[in-house]
Scaffold this active site. Structure first.
Site, PDB file in Angstrom:
ATOM      1  N   LYS A   1       0.860  -1.191   0.000  1.00 28.18           N
ATOM      2  CA  LYS A   1       0.000   0.000   0.000  1.00 28.18           C
ATOM      3  C   LYS A   1       0.898   1.245   0.000  1.00 28.18           C
ATOM      4  O   LYS A   1       1.827   1.333   0.816  1.00 28.18           O
ATOM      5  CB  LYS A   1      -0.870  -0.064   1.265  1.00 28.18           C
ATOM      6  CG  LYS A   1      -2.006   0.919   1.343  1.00 28.18           C
ATOM      7  CD  LYS A   1      -2.860   0.636   2.611  1.00 28.18           C
ATOM      8  CE  LYS A   1      -4.022   1.597   2.751  1.00 28.18           C
ATOM      9  NZ  LYS A   1      -4.844   1.305   3.951  1.00 28.18           N
TER      10      LYS A   1
ATOM     11  N   SER B   1      -9.820   1.313   3.050  1.00 25.69           N
ATOM     12  CA  SER B   1      -8.848   2.122   2.350  1.00 25.69           C
ATOM     13  C   SER B   1      -7.819   1.316   1.571  1.00 25.69           C
ATOM     14  O   SER B   1      -7.187   1.860   0.676  1.00 25.69           O
ATOM     15  CB  SER B   1      -8.119   3.020   3.346  1.00 25.69           C
ATOM     16  OG  SER B   1      -7.318   2.265   4.217  1.00 25.69           O
TER      17      SER B   1
ATOM     18  N   SER C   1     -10.314  -1.309   6.935  1.00 28.35           N
ATOM     19  CA  SER C   1      -9.581  -1.033   5.695  1.00 28.35           C
ATOM     20  C   SER C   1      -8.838  -2.216   5.096  1.00 28.35           C
ATOM     21  O   SER C   1      -8.377  -2.129   3.959  1.00 28.35           O
ATOM     22  CB  SER C   1      -8.598   0.121   5.915  1.00 28.35           C
ATOM     23  OG  SER C   1      -9.279   1.344   5.929  1.00 28.35           O
TER      24      SER C   1
END
EC number: 3.5.1.4
Lengths: 538, 538
Positions: free
Chosen positions: B131, B207, B231
């Site tokens: 990420k 997310s 997330s």
């Protein structure tokens, strides 16, 4: 108690309650027979007031030995309880360490335990003394934590005391703490000053100084303290007893809602093995199921499979320890070496212990101390000097915004990581240091109102490292002369240096501290066993 | 990049960097051959652009199978890496999930690993996607976390990525996250919107939605996400992959200085066993020695010695799940019963999940969101709708004083204790519930900008319970008709109810979540194995 009563009236009522609780003692103590003034050292007083049998019960056994006698019913819980009740009353007369004696409550409990067909629980029949701040079971139990504003407060019991109770103990005496519970001494407007049982001119330490004074005169052999800056370890050290501050969140503690710096409950006791028994008993109850923030981990005693590697902290880079502490370190280090352990130095130069104090002292009071000061001044009671010291005289203490709290917390975590790297670096030779051996304070028990340097304990609170304190020796004017040539390095060092003369510290116990990495609690207590074995204490 | 550039200029430069990184793909993808417009479901696209060998490498193996082939050198790291690099580029062309493809960096790493005389590390040669928010090793690596203000930021690597690297993995693709990294979708002014690989009209979640979209199309088989409100789990659920949010502080994560609500890093993956491998690999490195706030505890796989007791959460008392979720729960519960497990209800009436949201949403932003909003508006970029939702539209979000923060934290802890009591109460028959089986969201992947109910994931963040998400089925209009008679219980329920028509959710994966008590991480993954076995997935 009416709202319009003066703070002095409220205090008078609390003292009356305390004194009335002591009037219950039966047979009464022959206090009139005591010398006046009382001798500086209180250690001889119990023998003047107690029966030989009471002396035997309260002096001759370790916690485990007494438990064995209780469990085998060689002695009744009531007889043990009465002996400790009376000795606690002697302690109160000697050093002013109690907030309340629980005569009827304890004897009722003892009789109940005696009535059981089979002994039940790991602490069956053991009298345990408790810090007033912690509250307790019982409808009418108040908990003021030495705040006048809280004189009628009834917050109830807590998980640890409930587990101890379920394990079969007897609560029989509640002990003093200082105003704000944030002095390393024990003095409050409510209960007055608690004295050191070895020397009335010295403090028993604090904040769990009622416990240390009581246990230091064997009015208890196992009590519960709390530690957020040294409040178990320092009073234990000053009174020549054992004390253990676990890593936070191994067992329950703390003020709800505060998490910047956590506190630990922990055992204070006359003997080493009781600390592990205390931890084992609490963790066997799986406290994390009730208080889910606790660490999910049983207590599994640690076994060393080779000789220890010990790092000796000769000083913290800020305040030089007094001669008796240096002597104790020297003696213990030599004994460890002689026993085959590897002994290296824990060099604090560059480890910024002064910065650690700046961080932790700020995080003690992220509201700038407003809540505590408001509680004190709102009740009209005087602000004591050591309260001023820890709130008003610390440049780091101020009200923080959320952003400033984040910044301080980040500094805390960065410092913790920095210190962890230093510890790991000791393993570059393939063998990491097991524990640090260091002072529990810059000196033995200080003269009253002079406990103004916390670094030797608060350092490990900031890092959340477990620490155990154990007695080593006593101040000896023949061996512990002042170093007249020493030039203090800073203001704090100067203050502490100037405090010392061997004569001032007459009879004071000298203790040391063993520190482990965070969550290595079992290892710290196992190291203590090895180190004491090296000292000839099997 | 100059200070005076407009935010659009800065974004253009970042997109140029991303696009240039994709130009490295060799041989280039024949993107011109793709249908225009792209089909709603992207699952068929890789076969149009990749070689059969690339399809084989990226589709035919579990993580452990691929590792076995790499370790035995039946296949080179470089060949595997190139296959995943090209498939990640396909994923980018399909669903816009990358911030950067690390072509040269990954191939250089792969060649280095191939050059080793012996394979080294538990993850030898495995491509792992990461990420963008998390940063990474590398001098020129920037990490903007989808904030324009941070476009040139270089915070460096983190402990988890360093351990994965030391275990022999290859980093090759970095993935998108939403503005503030606090949406349950993935849309930002910098990278635009990431789409669901099963249906472009739906979100991949967030997310960690770049990860879920990439892994959902097998452009990666193991990636790293982060979870503070869902997330990891919600995007995994929306893309039909596995995801695990460990208890906080088992492994490193979080924003320095914030501790009111912690986040967890965790694995997102195409297969179940990779989650445990991920945890084992990280904990074998003893991360607590570097980051001392981490839990001191190895990963020890859990073994059930009797059939599970599962509590099914049919709804959370606030928002009724959509019909496909209810069907999935029904099917899995029936399979568990058929396999001999005890299946009971997890009744949320009285458990106040709405209050939990009030607490956690406040504690996400104790500064009232000032820092995040200031960072957005200071850079001139528009505030996106789901940013407004999570900061400005939550009545609980406001700047807190220290005292208010204490109060909220106390509410948090009281709620945690309250919930723990409810869990313990399931053991009154002598057998406590092992895990809760529940939704990961009120529905399958939502239409864009509609992810406005976090309760099915954020609940477990507030409680700090570990949770694993696993795929069960897909939305089936034939079975999952809307319940036209249902009367919503409140505004949130109404909003979610009105979102649903089976047609809107065409092809969307339907996943469920397994929840364990705090720190019972190993048990959650062991339960997942048992439950999947009951589903016929050995």
């Amino acid at each position: 108690m009416s709202m319009s009563d003066s703070w002095e009236d409220k205090v008078a009522a609390v003292r009356h309650h305390r004194d009335a609780s002591l009037q219950k003692v039966s047979p009464p103590l022959a206090l009139d027979a005591l010398p006046s003034p009382l001798p500086l050292n209180s250690q001889g007083i119990p023998k003047l007031l107690l029966t030989p049998r009471e002396i035997e019960i309260t002096e001759n056994y370790t916690v485990k030995q007494l438990l064995a006698k209780l469990r085998s019913r060689q002695i009744s819980v009531e007889e043990v309880t009465r002996a400790f009740l009376r000795r606690a009353a002697v302690a109160q007369a000697s050093v002013n360490c109690l907030t309340e004696l629980l005569w009827d409550f304890a004897i009722e409990r003892a009789r109940y335990l005696d009535s059981l067909p089979e002994p039940q629980g790991a602490l069956f029949g053991l009298p345990i003394s408790t810090k007033e701040q912690h509250g307790m079971r019982g409808e009418n139990v108040t908990t003021n934590a030495s705040y006048v504003a809280w004189i009628d407060r009834k917050p109830g019991s807590n998980q640890i005391y409930d587990i101890l109770w379920d394990a079969g103990c007897v609560f029989y005496a509640r002990t003093t703490q200082p105003q704000t519970v944030m002095h390393l001494e024990t003095n409050s407007n409510i209960y007055g000053r608690t004295l050191n049982p070895y020397n009335r001119d010295l403090t028993p330490g604090g904040s769990s100084g009622g416990e240390s004074a009581l246990i230091g005169i064997r009015g208890s052999i196992l009590g519960v303290g709390g530690d957020i800056g040294g409040s178990i370890r320092l009073p234990a050290a000053h009174c020549g007893i054992y004390g253990f501050k676990p890593t936070c969140k191994r067992i329950s503690a703390g003020v709800p809602g505060r998490e910047s710096i956590l506190s630990s409950y922990g055992p204070m006791t006359t003997d080493r093995d009781a600390m592990e028994l205390f931890m084992q008993t609490l963790l066997a109850a799986k406290p994390w199921l009730v208080e889910p923030s606790l660490t999910f981990k049983q207590w599994i005693p640690y076994q060393f499979d080779r000789p220890l590697k010990i790092a000796v902290q000769w000083w913290d880079g800020v305040v030089k320890p007094h001669p008796p502490i240096i002597r104790a370190l020297t003696e213990v280090a030599a004994a460890c070496k002689a026993a085959g352990m590897e002994v290296v130095d824990w060099d604090c130069d560059g480890l910024q212990h002064d910065k650690a104090w700046e961080i932790i002292s700020s995080l003690y009071w992220p509201d700038g101390g407003a809540e505590a000061m408001g509680r004190i001044t709102g009740a009209g009671e005087p602000v004591l000097p050591l309260t001023k010291f820890i709130i008003e005289e610390q440049p780091s203490v101020k009200r923080l915004s959320i952003e400033e709290l984040w910044e301080r917390t980040e500094q805390r975590d960065a410092y913790r990581a920095f210190y962890a790297r230093a510890w790991t670096a000791t393993g570059q030779d393939g063998r990491e240091v097991d524990v640090i051996l260091g002072p529990a304070s810059f000196g033995a028990a200080t003269p009253h109102d002079q406990s103004r340097y916390w670094g030797y304990t608060s350092q490990w609170n900031l890092l959340d490292y477990p620490g155990a304190v154990f007695p080593v020796t006593t101040v000896d004017p023949a061996q512990d002369a002042k170093d007249e040539t020493y030039v203090p390095k800073n203001e704090q060092d100067k203050f502490c240096y100037e405090l010392y003369t061997p004569e001032r510290y007459k009879d004071a116990p000298v203790s040391l501290q063993i520190i482990g990495r965070r969550n290595h609690d079992e290892k710290v207590l196992a190291a203590l066993v090895e180190i004491e074995k090296a000292l000839g204490r099997p």
